[in-house]
Design an enzyme around this catalytic site. Sequence first.
Site, short mmCIF file in Angstrom:
data_model
loop_
_atom_site.label_atom_id
_atom_site.label_comp_id
_atom_site.label_asym_id
_atom_site.label_seq_id
_atom_site.Cartn_x
_atom_site.Cartn_y
_atom_site.Cartn_z
N CYS A 206 0.85 -1.18 0.00
CA CYS A 206 0.00 0.00 0.00
C CYS A 206 0.89 1.23 0.00
O CYS A 206 1.68 1.42 0.93
CB CYS A 206 -0.93 0.01 1.21
SG CYS A 206 -1.94 1.52 1.33
N CYS B 250 -11.40 16.89 12.81
CA CYS B 250 -11.26 16.04 11.62
C CYS B 250 -12.57 15.95 10.85
O CYS B 250 -12.70 15.13 9.95
CB CYS B 250 -10.77 14.65 12.01
SG CYS B 250 -11.89 13.76 13.12
#
Length: 416
Positions: A150, A374
């Site tokens: 990844c 966030c």
Amino acid sequence: MSEALLDIETMGLKGDGVARHEGERVHVPFTLPGEKVHVSLGTGRADLEEIVTPSADRIAPACPHFGTCGGCALQHWAPEAVARWKRERILSALRFVGLEAPVGETLPAYGAGRRRVTLHIRRIETPSQTRILAGFMRAKSHDLIDLDTCPLLVPELAPAPDLARKAGMILRGIGKPLDFQVTASIEGLDCDIRGAGPIGEGLRQKLVAFAVEEKLARLTLHGERLMEARVPRISFEDQPTMAAFLPPGSFLQATGAAEAQLSVLALEGLSGAKQVADLFCGLGPFGLRLSRKMKVIGYDSDKAAIEAFQRSIRANPGGKPVSAEARDLFRRPLYAPELKPFDAVLLDPPRQGAEAQVKEIVKSKLTRLVYVSCDPESFARDAKLLCDAGFKISKVTPVDQFRHSPHVELVAEMAR
């Protein structure tokens, strides 16, 4: 299933292109504003068949799994365009509640990559063998992509998929889907297995042997220590002489670079304060840094994180007085009289925001705060409550630590 030719007008909050068909909004994954696309229509969504007219901001994705893996939404969009869109997300959330504020340009904070990953583990039985898969779920599917690599992760996490498969093979007999969380720490990899439930002593010993053989710093099962060769710590990229102890599975900013950038912005916003309440402090990455300049008391509901914070305080001497207390700020926020000793507050709540705590701040005599969020929408809701009580937003800085994702962090300075 019918087909249509659509013009993508905007981006949705989850990173899907949005078009209109027969008066209804239609979300089309992996498309960009300004594109003309051929799609197969579903209910409220459509599958991309062909890009007829591509956007000038379309780029080649970096990962071969993009488009099938559900981990990334925006690898096909130029970084400059993503940064503008994430800034606009914050502006739009504020406008929705009737607020205007100076929002700066989005600061990239990807650093070397994400320092934690959670992989799903599944068992596949064939007539000839048992296969263990470890990776991310396919987009809009319950199928699993068996991950090899990844590009979002720090290099230290490269072994994570193989480690997950080995742990899954040990636990294959329990017949449950598992999650395998791996965090890169100073001492090595810190791994936690979730979903297994209680297991027998034989399996526990096999997991311990696996952890020893792989030289893991720590292996836990649902947060319970199975093996701890070295107590994991996270480094501070902006303060190389400091580090914080890491409890199993506790919240952690996605990248070390973002944690450093958010800390710099928080310190700027709290400059000159003498005593600060660090609310939703977690394991203390902000509080420890702030303690070099001001007195700090941290509060969080995560008892393990508070214990780690207290241990880190002892391991990082030399600052102003700092302490930490376990307290559920959703059920028992710091009440207005309790805020009296503080001349400023740092808020860093989870995604749902800090509505209960904000209502107490409104009733207090507090005049300064820095809000780290966030989620632009929950921040806008809380900011509206504060602004209605006389606060003004002097500065908002978007910080992007979530590469190829629709998520964005922000730091807001507010005063009254």
